[in-house]
Design a protein around this motif. Structure first.
Motif, PDB file in Angstrom:
ATOM      1  N   PHE A  45       0.812  -1.207   0.000  1.00 19.48           N
ATOM      2  CA  PHE A  45       0.000   0.000   0.000  1.00 19.48           C
ATOM      3  C   PHE A  45       0.849   1.262   0.000  1.00 19.48           C
ATOM      4  CE2 PHE A  45      -3.237  -3.015   1.104  1.00 19.48           C
ATOM      5  CZ  PHE A  45      -4.390  -2.479   0.568  1.00 19.48           C
ATOM      6  N   ALA A  46       2.154   1.115   0.081  1.00 17.37           N
ATOM      7  CA  ALA A  46       3.045   2.275   0.020  1.00 17.37           C
ATOM      8  C   ALA A  46       3.462   2.600  -1.412  1.00 17.37           C
ATOM      9  CB  ALA A  46       4.283   2.022   0.882  1.00 17.37           C
ATOM     10  N   HIS A  47       2.912   1.881  -2.389  1.00 15.56           N
ATOM     11  CA  HIS A  47       3.402   2.048  -3.760  1.00 15.56           C
ATOM     12  C   HIS A  47       3.095   3.440  -4.317  1.00 15.56           C
ATOM     13  CE1 HIS A  47       5.077   0.437  -7.446  1.00 15.56           C
ATOM     14  NE2 HIS A  47       4.089   0.993  -8.118  1.00 15.56           N
ATOM     15  N   GLY A  48       1.929   3.983  -4.025  1.00 14.55           N
ATOM     16  CA  GLY A  48       1.584   5.322  -4.499  1.00 14.55           C
ATOM     17  C   GLY A  48       2.550   6.368  -3.967  1.00 14.55           C
ATOM     18  N   ASP A  49       2.902   6.262  -2.689  1.00 13.22           N
ATOM     19  CA  ASP A  49       3.828   7.228  -2.112  1.00 13.22           C
ATOM     20  C   ASP A  49       5.264   6.946  -2.527  1.00 13.22           C
ATOM     21  OD1 ASP A  49       2.286   9.114  -0.279  1.00 13.22           O
ATOM     22  OD2 ASP A  49       1.471   7.177   0.286  1.00 13.22           O
ATOM     23  N   LEU A  99      15.084  -2.463   6.904  1.00 15.90           N
ATOM     24  CA  LEU A  99      14.640  -2.001   8.215  1.00 15.90           C
ATOM     25  C   LEU A  99      13.287  -2.572   8.626  1.00 15.90           C
ATOM     26  CD1 LEU A  99      15.647   1.782   8.012  1.00 15.90           C
ATOM     27  CD2 LEU A  99      16.740   0.002   9.385  1.00 15.90           C
ATOM     28  N   VAL A 100      12.420  -2.872   7.639  1.00 17.16           N
ATOM     29  CA  VAL A 100      11.034  -3.245   7.960  1.00 17.16           C
ATOM     30  C   VAL A 100      10.692  -4.657   7.490  1.00 17.16           C
ATOM     31  CG1 VAL A 100       8.597  -2.617   7.719  1.00 17.16           C
ATOM     32  CG2 VAL A 100      10.349  -0.827   7.835  1.00 17.16           C
ATOM     33  N   THR A 113       0.302  -9.095   7.855  1.00 19.00           N
ATOM     34  CA  THR A 113       1.297  -8.348   8.635  1.00 19.00           C
ATOM     35  C   THR A 113       2.107  -7.432   7.725  1.00 19.00           C
ATOM     36  OG1 THR A 113       1.449 -10.179  10.203  1.00 19.00           O
ATOM     37  CG2 THR A 113       3.237  -8.558  10.225  1.00 19.00           C
ATOM     38  N   PHE A 114       2.473  -7.949   6.557  1.00 18.25           N
ATOM     39  CA  PHE A 114       3.196  -7.125   5.593  1.00 18.25           C
ATOM     40  C   PHE A 114       2.339  -5.959   5.116  1.00 18.25           C
ATOM     41  CE2 PHE A 114       5.681 -11.004   5.342  1.00 18.25           C
ATOM     42  CZ  PHE A 114       6.964 -10.540   5.125  1.00 18.25           C
ATOM     43  N   VAL A 115       1.036  -6.209   4.919  1.00 21.07           N
ATOM     44  CA  VAL A 115       0.127  -5.145   4.479  1.00 21.07           C
ATOM     45  C   VAL A 115       0.079  -4.030   5.515  1.00 21.07           C
ATOM     46  CG1 VAL A 115      -2.274  -4.585   3.982  1.00 21.07           C
ATOM     47  CG2 VAL A 115      -1.273  -6.664   3.043  1.00 21.07           C
ATOM     48  N   LEU A 119       1.358  -0.092   5.244  1.00 25.93           N
ATOM     49  CA  LEU A 119       0.562   1.099   5.576  1.00 25.93           C
ATOM     50  C   LEU A 119       1.389   2.077   6.403  1.00 25.93           C
ATOM     51  CD1 LEU A 119      -2.903  -0.497   6.446  1.00 25.93           C
ATOM     52  CD2 LEU A 119      -2.408   1.027   4.536  1.00 25.93           C
ATOM     53  N   GLY A 120       2.154   1.555   7.362  1.00 24.85           N
ATOM     54  CA  GLY A 120       3.029   2.415   8.144  1.00 24.85           C
ATOM     55  C   GLY A 120       4.082   3.076   7.279  1.00 24.85           C
TER      56      GLY A 120
END
Length: 337
Positions: A45-49, A99-100, A113-115, A119-120
């Motif tokens: 979900f971080a792909h847009g950013d 790191l994540v 959990t990855f999703v 998001l974070g």
């Protein structure tokens, strides 16, 4: 006959050309999403950013080049800045993975959990981009604005309507074709690409074959960083750059990936154009087109617009819901959601 040609020109100017350009941008974005889902097995979900961050790096590099008098002639200077943006974004992606995501990957965490972790990462990236470049619109396109203007088209053809093709729209399509061709060649013809496909199809069998999973992960993030930066830059050149817009793009990008079939690169491309044409066609007012095609007495008084442009992203949402309900594997039978 002249009225029919005028109607076709109007459709081309306001529907076909913008939808092809927008579809190419969504296809590149959806390719990044589907590669992560297919190989790393989670929805990012971080792909847009990530696209916003890569575009920001390109914009800052473009401004730096322009300040010292370096340009690219009739083409946007941003094309010269793309390699720098890709490199910076790739470093961010690899750092984020270290790191994540790597912790959860080694702990064999479930996909949800990855999703949540993504998001974070999304909120952190969004805040970082806003902090560095600000929340406002940034226009960074230079060079020739039009390949052909509406006035030149009318003069050339003698029609009442003009067809305007922006340079950025042509660049978007050309770059997208080159990138997609290079990606498919890499995945199908190189040893590394074949190992990535094997890892995606069957992780356990790939490990038994001697494929290094960490190397596959690194290559995947590098490709995704390149796709995200290129897609984000092309979108920003064609329209404008605003961090929150890239957050909103996440919905049509995911819709494109799911409509085509998650995990299917070919499906991501098809899904991008399906979503783009649906959004543009449904929100375009058809009054002028019908005015040319219908008798004068039947000419509509209203705009004949199925949905306002304010609801453009609602089209993606509805298509996404329909696909999830009736064909969760998508058009190209990818992995079900």
């Amino acid at each position: 006959m002249i009225d029919l040609l005028n109607a076709l020109v109007v459709l081309g100017n306001f529907v076909i050309v913008p939808a092809v350009s927008y579809g190419a941008q969504l296809a590149l974005g959806a390719l990044g999403v589907t590669l992560i889902y297919g190989i790393l097995r989670f929805s990012n979900f971080a792909h847009g950013d990530t696209m916003a961050f890569g575009t920001m790096a390109v914009i800052l590099t473009t401004w730096g080049l322009q300040s010292i008098g370096i340009g690219f002639g009739p083409l946007p200077t941003a094309l010269l800045a793309l390699p720098v943006g890709i490199a910076v974004t790739a470093a961010l992606m690899l750092g984020t993975d270290r790191l994540v995501y790597r912790f959860y990957r080694r702990a064999k965490a479930v996909p949800v959990t990855f999703v949540i972790a993504s998001l974070g990462v999304m909120f952190v990236m969004n805040g970082l981009v806003r902090f560095i470049i600000g929340p406002d619109d940034q226009r960074f396109a230079d060079g020739e604005r039009f390949l052909i203007s509406a006035r030149d088209f009318r003069t050339l053809t003698g029609l009442d309507e003009g067809l305007a093709i922006r340079t950025t729209q042509v660049i978007t399509v050309v770059v997208a074709v080159i990138v997609v061709a290079a990606l498919f060649w890499f995945l199908n013809k190189t040893r590394t690409g074949k190992s990535m496909r094997a890892f995606s199809d069957n992780e356990d069998l790939a490990l038994l074959s001697g494929i290094n999973p960490e190397r596959v992960v690194v290559i995947t993030w590098l490709i995704v960083a390149a796709l995200a930066t290129i897609a984000g830059t092309l979108y920003g050149l064609d329209k404008s750059f605003k961090p929150f817009t890239y957050f909103q793009l996440l919905l049509p990008i995911f819709a494109a990936a799911i409509v085509g079939g998650l995990g299917s690169p070919l499906g991501a491309i098809a899904g991008g154009f399906v979503i783009a044409f649906a959004e543009v066609t449904i929100t375009y007012p058809l009054k002028k087109v019908l005015g040319y095609l219908l008798p004068e007495a039947w000419e509509p008084a209203s705009l004949v617009q199925l949905l306002s442009t304010d609801y453009k992203f609602a089209v993606s949402f509805v298509i996404l819901l329909i696909v999830l309900l009736f064909r969760p594997t998508g058009l190209f039978a990818g992995k079900s959601v």
